[in-house]
Scaffold this motif. Sequence first.
Motif, PDB file in Angstrom:
ATOM      1  N   LYS A 510       4.283 -23.686  -8.309  1.00  0.00           N
ATOM      2  CA  LYS A 510       3.021 -23.785  -7.558  1.00  0.00           C
ATOM      3  C   LYS A 510       3.078 -23.092  -6.181  1.00  0.00           C
ATOM      4  O   LYS A 510       2.249 -23.372  -5.320  1.00  0.00           O
ATOM      5  CB  LYS A 510       2.665 -25.259  -7.363  1.00  0.00           C
ATOM      6  N   ASP A 511       4.001 -22.243  -6.009  1.00  0.00           N
ATOM      7  CA  ASP A 511       4.124 -21.537  -4.705  1.00  0.00           C
ATOM      8  C   ASP A 511       2.844 -20.738  -4.411  1.00  0.00           C
ATOM      9  O   ASP A 511       2.222 -20.189  -5.326  1.00  0.00           O
ATOM     10  CB  ASP A 511       5.333 -20.592  -4.772  1.00  0.00           C
ATOM     11  N   PRO A 512       2.428 -20.675  -3.103  1.00  0.00           N
ATOM     12  CA  PRO A 512       1.212 -19.937  -2.757  1.00  0.00           C
ATOM     13  C   PRO A 512       1.235 -18.470  -3.180  1.00  0.00           C
ATOM     14  O   PRO A 512       0.167 -17.859  -3.348  1.00  0.00           O
ATOM     15  CB  PRO A 512       1.152 -20.056  -1.227  1.00  0.00           C
ATOM     16  N   TYR A 513       2.427 -17.927  -3.375  1.00  0.00           N
ATOM     17  CA  TYR A 513       2.506 -16.535  -3.784  1.00  0.00           C
ATOM     18  C   TYR A 513       2.394 -16.381  -5.308  1.00  0.00           C
ATOM     19  O   TYR A 513       2.343 -15.262  -5.809  1.00  0.00           O
ATOM     20  CB  TYR A 513       3.835 -15.922  -3.306  1.00  0.00           C
ATOM     21  N   ASN A 514       2.347 -17.497  -6.038  1.00  0.00           N
ATOM     22  CA  ASN A 514       2.179 -17.444  -7.483  1.00  0.00           C
ATOM     23  C   ASN A 514       0.696 -17.340  -7.774  1.00  0.00           C
ATOM     24  O   ASN A 514      -0.057 -18.312  -7.669  1.00  0.00           O
ATOM     25  CB  ASN A 514       2.768 -18.700  -8.151  1.00  0.00           C
ATOM     26  N   LYS A 519      -5.692 -19.128  -7.101  1.00  0.00           N
ATOM     27  CA  LYS A 519      -6.702 -18.081  -7.117  1.00  0.00           C
ATOM     28  C   LYS A 519      -6.681 -17.313  -5.789  1.00  0.00           C
ATOM     29  O   LYS A 519      -6.266 -17.830  -4.756  1.00  0.00           O
ATOM     30  CB  LYS A 519      -8.082 -18.681  -7.360  1.00  0.00           C
ATOM     31  N   GLY A 520      -7.202 -16.102  -5.889  1.00  0.00           N
ATOM     32  CA  GLY A 520      -7.304 -15.279  -4.693  1.00  0.00           C
ATOM     33  C   GLY A 520      -6.014 -14.526  -4.366  1.00  0.00           C
ATOM     34  O   GLY A 520      -5.080 -14.453  -5.171  1.00  0.00           O
ATOM     35  N   LEU A 521      -5.984 -13.978  -3.179  1.00  0.00           N
ATOM     36  CA  LEU A 521      -4.839 -13.180  -2.728  1.00  0.00           C
ATOM     37  C   LEU A 521      -3.683 -14.069  -2.295  1.00  0.00           C
ATOM     38  O   LEU A 521      -3.891 -15.236  -1.906  1.00  0.00           O
ATOM     39  CB  LEU A 521      -5.245 -12.284  -1.546  1.00  0.00           C
ATOM     40  N   PRO A 522      -2.470 -13.560  -2.323  1.00  0.00           N
ATOM     41  CA  PRO A 522      -1.339 -14.305  -1.757  1.00  0.00           C
ATOM     42  C   PRO A 522      -1.488 -14.393  -0.244  1.00  0.00           C
ATOM     43  O   PRO A 522      -2.317 -13.703   0.355  1.00  0.00           O
ATOM     44  CB  PRO A 522      -0.129 -13.477  -2.179  1.00  0.00           C
ATOM     45  N   PRO A 523      -0.708 -15.219   0.447  1.00  0.00           N
ATOM     46  CA  PRO A 523      -0.856 -15.391   1.906  1.00  0.00           C
ATOM     47  C   PRO A 523      -0.696 -14.100   2.701  1.00  0.00           C
ATOM     48  O   PRO A 523      -1.313 -13.946   3.768  1.00  0.00           O
ATOM     49  CB  PRO A 523       0.246 -16.393   2.253  1.00  0.00           C
ATOM     50  N   GLY A 524       0.095 -13.198   2.202  1.00  0.00           N
ATOM     51  CA  GLY A 524       0.321 -11.957   2.928  1.00  0.00           C
ATOM     52  C   GLY A 524       0.838 -10.865   2.018  1.00  0.00           C
ATOM     53  O   GLY A 524       0.978 -11.055   0.803  1.00  0.00           O
ATOM     54  N   PRO A 525       1.093  -9.718   2.575  1.00  0.00           N
ATOM     55  CA  PRO A 525       1.596  -8.596   1.767  1.00  0.00           C
ATOM     56  C   PRO A 525       2.916  -8.948   1.097  1.00  0.00           C
ATOM     57  O   PRO A 525       3.692  -9.780   1.591  1.00  0.00           O
ATOM     58  CB  PRO A 525       1.784  -7.479   2.797  1.00  0.00           C
ATOM     59  N   ILE A 526       3.194  -8.297  -0.042  1.00  0.00           N
ATOM     60  CA  ILE A 526       4.435  -8.524  -0.771  1.00  0.00           C
ATOM     61  C   ILE A 526       5.363  -7.323  -0.697  1.00  0.00           C
ATOM     62  O   ILE A 526       6.450  -7.348  -1.304  1.00  0.00           O
ATOM     63  CB  ILE A 526       4.137  -8.862  -2.255  1.00  0.00           C
ATOM     64  N   ALA A 527       4.949  -6.290   0.048  1.00  0.00           N
ATOM     65  CA  ALA A 527       5.791  -5.090   0.192  1.00  0.00           C
ATOM     66  C   ALA A 527       5.166  -4.222   1.285  1.00  0.00           C
ATOM     67  O   ALA A 527       4.148  -4.586   1.918  1.00  0.00           O
ATOM     68  CB  ALA A 527       5.904  -4.341  -1.135  1.00  0.00           C
ATOM     69  N   ASN A 528       5.764  -3.082   1.496  1.00  0.00           N
ATOM     70  CA  ASN A 528       5.252  -2.123   2.503  1.00  0.00           C
ATOM     71  C   ASN A 528       4.564  -0.964   1.780  1.00  0.00           C
ATOM     72  O   ASN A 528       5.230  -0.080   1.226  1.00  0.00           O
ATOM     73  CB  ASN A 528       6.405  -1.598   3.346  1.00  0.00           C
ATOM     74  N   PRO A 529       3.222  -0.957   1.768  1.00  0.00           N
ATOM     75  CA  PRO A 529       2.506   0.100   1.041  1.00  0.00           C
ATOM     76  C   PRO A 529       2.602   1.433   1.770  1.00  0.00           C
ATOM     77  O   PRO A 529       2.696   1.500   2.988  1.00  0.00           O
ATOM     78  CB  PRO A 529       1.069  -0.411   1.003  1.00  0.00           C
ATOM     79  N   GLY A 530       2.559   2.499   0.968  1.00  0.00           N
ATOM     80  CA  GLY A 530       2.579   3.847   1.531  1.00  0.00           C
ATOM     81  C   GLY A 530       1.186   4.429   1.662  1.00  0.00           C
ATOM     82  O   GLY A 530       0.176   3.766   1.401  1.00  0.00           O
ATOM     83  N   ASP A 531       1.130   5.691   2.026  1.00  0.00           N
ATOM     84  CA  ASP A 531      -0.162   6.353   2.267  1.00  0.00           C
ATOM     85  C   ASP A 531      -1.009   6.441   0.998  1.00  0.00           C
ATOM     86  O   ASP A 531      -2.229   6.208   1.040  1.00  0.00           O
ATOM     87  CB  ASP A 531       0.072   7.767   2.814  1.00  0.00           C
ATOM     88  N   VAL A 532      -0.384   6.761  -0.145  1.00  0.00           N
ATOM     89  CA  VAL A 532      -1.155   6.944  -1.383  1.00  0.00           C
ATOM     90  C   VAL A 532      -1.804   5.632  -1.799  1.00  0.00           C
ATOM     91  O   VAL A 532      -3.001   5.587  -2.150  1.00  0.00           O
ATOM     92  CB  VAL A 532      -0.248   7.504  -2.498  1.00  0.00           C
ATOM     93  N   ALA A 533      -1.050   4.573  -1.781  1.00  0.00           N
ATOM     94  CA  ALA A 533      -1.582   3.270  -2.174  1.00  0.00           C
ATOM     95  C   ALA A 533      -2.661   2.803  -1.200  1.00  0.00           C
ATOM     96  O   ALA A 533      -3.668   2.213  -1.623  1.00  0.00           O
ATOM     97  CB  ALA A 533      -0.454   2.250  -2.257  1.00  0.00           C
ATOM     98  N   MET A 534      -2.461   3.075   0.088  1.00  0.00           N
ATOM     99  CA  MET A 534      -3.443   2.661   1.083  1.00  0.00           C
ATOM    100  C   MET A 534      -4.757   3.420   0.899  1.00  0.00           C
ATOM    101  O   MET A 534      -5.849   2.815   0.944  1.00  0.00           O
ATOM    102  CB  MET A 534      -2.891   2.901   2.491  1.00  0.00           C
ATOM    103  N   LYS A 535      -4.694   4.692   0.644  1.00  0.00           N
ATOM    104  CA  LYS A 535      -5.922   5.462   0.430  1.00  0.00           C
ATOM    105  C   LYS A 535      -6.640   5.017  -0.840  1.00  0.00           C
ATOM    106  O   LYS A 535      -7.877   4.950  -0.880  1.00  0.00           O
ATOM    107  CB  LYS A 535      -5.584   6.942   0.356  1.00  0.00           C
TER     108      LYS A 535
END
Length: 579
Positions: A510-514, A519-535
């Motif tokens: 039942k962890d918030p990141y599960n 439902k919804g987004l996890p509490p915060g980012p799970i990695a460091n996105p790059g330029d391609v993913a951000m665009k």
Amino acid sequence: MTDYGRGQGSEPWHPEDPLFGDDGWRGQEGHAAQSSYGGQQQHYSQQPQQQQNQYGDWGTPQQVGYDQGQQHYAQGQQQYGGPDQQQYYDQNGQYHGQGGQPYDQNGQQHNGGWDTGQHGQGPYGAGPDAPYGGQQPAYGGQQSDYYGTPDAYPTPQPPSRRQAEREPEPAPPTDWDPGPDQGEHAFFSGGSDDDDDFDDDPSDGKRGKGKSKGKGKTGKKSRNGCACLVVSLVLVGGLGGATYYGYQFYQSRFAEAPDFTGDGTSQTVMVEIAEGSSGAAIGQELKAAGVVKSVDAFVSAHSANPEGQRIQAGVYLLKKEMSAESAVSMMLDPKSQNNMIVAPGQRNAAVYAAIDKRLELKKGTTANVAKEKYESLGLPDWANNNDDIKDPLEGFLYPHTYAAAKGMKPEDVLKKMVAQAKEKYAAYDLEAKAKELKLDNPLDVVTVASLVQAEGKTRDDYRKMAEVVYNRLDLANPETYGALQFDSTFNYLKNESNIDISESEINNNKDPYNTYSNKGLPPGPIANPGDVAMKATLDPTDDGWYYFVATDGVEKTEFAKTHGEFLKLKEKFDARSGN
């Protein structure tokens, strides 16, 4: 008595005139007739047996005896000059004046009038051109006074009353030098060689012997010497400056750039190259560190090497006093690079471990620093807005190449990574984009980008993956009803990367990141996105995608719009994995 008229010019006197002198002069006494001296008449006594010559009376009716006869001459006939005019009587009693004509004893004029510089005139009366306009010379007559004006000559004085002209008094001695403004050139103020320290007065019979002229000469000679010295220094300095700049110009245009030889000394030095540095900027850093001898030498070697453009930002371990060619080759060797790369999609845990290794620190050192000092590392205000966030720096160690070498502090390395992320996110204007995408805040945008980066495999996948996220976040969607159900979030909380996760394991956590159980987004980012993913996150597709499956488990991701299509893709995956 002879009545002489008054002519133009000065009034001479003659030293042999018996009527002039201490005893013969009676001054200007009153007389019935007025002369040109302010209306006064000069009066003389008659001496019948002595011939009287009269000179210099300016228009005053006078009496002169010639054989007891009276001679009358017109006014303005003769102008008696100064010392240069000679006047005399010859043996026959004839009167002579310089440049004029003689008169006989009867007063008759020979050959016209006197030579006055004008035309000849008759002996009696004034002609129409006479200077006094035809005034009649008579005793008691009124004549115009031409001596009352400021330009008039002074009144003649008798010899006894005349005074010798005063010679100008010499100026008092002074040490003042008039200088160039007063007619004396500063450079030549010492005078000529003829008057230097010598007395040329022959009266003492010691011509040529040294005799001081005064204290001023030494000062003038000193000034001459100083002026010559200044001029010489200016000329020498100008010549030296021209020579120096000429040499520099030649060296910069035609001569080879200074360079060391060989592979350098045994002494090593670390040089950090900033992002976007040109060949000249890299050369400046190397020259400042003592690696190369000149910037031009490095630029030339950098341009000559076909691989020179591959030199990237980061920290390089180089040797001192290397040739420019050797420096370029060493920078292209990965062994010389003390850099670390944060790859797109890399989690912070992996980044911390890499920093410890580069800085040769104990394992876990950087992770502890991040946990304890994250607030002082420069995060934006909207970061870390949820108490359930596992790592406040997750998503803010932006993918890039960073300098990381032994001797550096881990917090300094982390600050550079956070600063890079902050700069990038500001350029994307995440606050405005969050509203457009119906997200709560900029951190949610980074979180979506981290999910896209973690689940996508190729560039073509990222935009479709972003649409899947936004469609599933909609609580009213008929497929998942607001549940993301991403394996990547569960793997994050487990710090794993396992694609084979059982349903029982997922459902029991039942962890918030599960995102299977929440439902919804996890509490915060799970990695460091790059330029391609951000665009891609900021520009998703709009094709109705809800599902995706990595059918080959590695590179290939297939998408579906309905649950039925998803089941078919799942069967494909199970067949590959043997489940």
